[in-house]
Design an enzyme around this catalytic site. Sequence first.
Site, mmCIF file in Angstrom:
data_model
loop_
_atom_site.group_PDB
_atom_site.id
_atom_site.type_symbol
_atom_site.label_atom_id
_atom_site.label_comp_id
_atom_site.label_asym_id
_atom_site.label_seq_id
_atom_site.Cartn_x
_atom_site.Cartn_y
_atom_site.Cartn_z
ATOM 1 N N ASP A 63 0.887 -1.281 -0.079
ATOM 2 C CA ASP A 63 0.084 0.289 0.117
ATOM 3 C C ASP A 63 0.606 0.733 -0.219
ATOM 4 O O ASP A 63 1.666 1.421 0.761
ATOM 5 C CB ASP A 63 -1.344 -0.004 1.161
ATOM 6 C CG ASP A 63 -1.991 1.138 1.280
ATOM 7 O OD1 ASP A 63 -2.438 1.822 -0.302
ATOM 8 O OD2 ASP A 63 -1.857 1.852 1.815
ATOM 9 N N THR A 96 -3.159 6.120 -3.973
ATOM 10 C CA THR A 96 -1.715 6.170 -3.387
ATOM 11 C C THR A 96 -0.177 6.316 -4.093
ATOM 12 O O THR A 96 0.244 6.871 -4.192
ATOM 13 C CB THR A 96 -2.328 6.382 -1.537
ATOM 14 O OG1 THR A 96 -1.840 4.930 -1.870
ATOM 15 C CG2 THR A 96 -3.069 6.269 -1.059
ATOM 16 N N THR A 97 -0.735 4.756 -4.691
ATOM 17 C CA THR A 97 0.622 4.775 -5.556
ATOM 18 C C THR A 97 0.398 5.147 -6.804
ATOM 19 O O THR A 97 1.325 6.057 -6.806
ATOM 20 C CB THR A 97 0.907 3.689 -5.652
ATOM 21 O OG1 THR A 97 0.955 2.476 -3.935
ATOM 22 C CG2 THR A 97 2.387 2.687 -6.113
ATOM 23 N N ASP A 389 -9.197 -0.362 2.170
ATOM 24 C CA ASP A 389 -8.933 0.345 0.580
ATOM 25 C C ASP A 389 -10.357 0.854 0.171
ATOM 26 O O ASP A 389 -10.846 1.290 -0.373
ATOM 27 C CB ASP A 389 -7.701 0.363 -0.034
ATOM 28 C CG ASP A 389 -6.768 0.689 1.090
ATOM 29 O OD1 ASP A 389 -6.458 1.591 1.882
ATOM 30 O OD2 ASP A 389 -5.014 0.163 0.617
#
Length: 527
Positions: A63, A96-97, A389
């Site tokens: 994550d 997020t990545t 998530d």
Amino acid sequence: MDQSILKAGANEQKGGMAKLCNILGAVALSDLVKSTLGPRGMDKILLSQGSGGRDSSLLVTNDGATILKNIIMENPAGKILIDVSKTQDDEVGDGTTSVCVFTGELLREAEKLLQQSIHPQTIIQGYRLAHKASQRALENCAVDNKADPVKFRDDLFRIARTTLSSKVVNVDVEHFANLAVDAVLRLKGSTNLESINIIKKLGGSMKDSFLAEGFLLDKKIGLGQPRRIEKAKILVANTPMDTDKIKIYGARVRVDSIAKLADLEKAEKDKMKKKCQKIIDHGINCFINRQLIYNYPEELFAQSGIMAIEHADFDGIERLALALGAEVTSTFDNPELVKYGECDLIDEIMIGEDTLIRFSGCKAGEACTVVLRGASKYILDEAERSLHDALCVVSQTVQETRTVLGAGCSEMAMAKAVDDEAKKTAGKKALAMEAYAHALRALPSTIAENAGLDSADLITKLTAEHYNGNSKAGLDVFVGDVVKEVNILESFKCKSSVVNYASEAAEMILRVDNIITCAPRERKPRR
């Protein structure tokens, strides 16, 4: 600024050196998390060592937000990327990545333009035009199935499956996607995930995870008390239920006989008995306390036929009060001011070798609990992060119901729109727009690389498909080729946020031309 006007120990980087320092720091951070992107992304082990090698903590995750918030960055641009990733995690829960990788690619392209002596403000203007074109293209690609409940539920399932496909739970991604969708649909349109409780239990396999209606509390019922209560009236409290002590630092009580000590203990016992009687007089049949309940009050509750549950953790009791429709109280003198919780049934269930308390038919009907099973603590921790998530993305999609195609399809459509707009734009801004399109294509290229595929070959094929009018073409990393119509869905809000936040972060970093490091504070000697 002249170096001489800075305090001794302060440092300044100017012009090209400052820009290069920022860009290299951001690109290095982007490269750190790049290998975790996509369904075939790799995991990272984050290991913190205690003093002397003891008390080390281990974290296994892919994550992006979890990785970034657990590393310490000295580079200022790197800190901006960490903050942007955290904002993406708070707002949407996924991507997020992607936002970190896309920001790094924008800055990588900007560095090439800076080497051609193109001014940062010109690059920023081109990026702004490209950002507007990409947003228009993304909106044109979006589909909304809100009017059809069956199609909309299928959309939510496919979005949850996309989010979970790169996580540790991908061994049974459809099972966990259904868990996430069923849990969110119980919220009836709310994005407040407090009603969804997640409990981790070692043992079994991940396929044994399940969604339980009602609320599960990982605590024990007191000795000699009812194990099953129907039509429960519940008082949720945060009050000390140990024997009251003199809590003044350094205070001592001196007695000159054992009889007086016994009188003191009796007074304390009588005071606790009065407190318990006040609670019993509320007419409840279940008492849940945030703090410990000692043996004597537990005995009094048992004599009155009241189920007493002690030491419920703070997050758990707040969530439980919400599910039961109660308010946490600390005083018991005015029963008319207390808001009680209600549920149809309280009983015990066994999960593995542990006994949990189940609250069924809660006042807040959307309350539910996801029980995660797994072989190790690290797998359960990562499964919890992955499921959280998915819950966040699905709950946000219930609010913003539009969806877009994934697997690189949306990125290629946006890149094509930016390229088309760049051909109509005069000046060096067109070069910046082309660089923006190249950064967009770097996202599916990274996904292909992480799957061990020939990214250059696949991206050229995918670009050709889109320019030939096939706007639904995308990558299939499991087959290892371009497919005419992808079956991967993503949330419009998630994809839009990635493009927005990455563009803003890249613009902020490109604007910087000076980095001034203040002198460290001098430690004054002790006198």
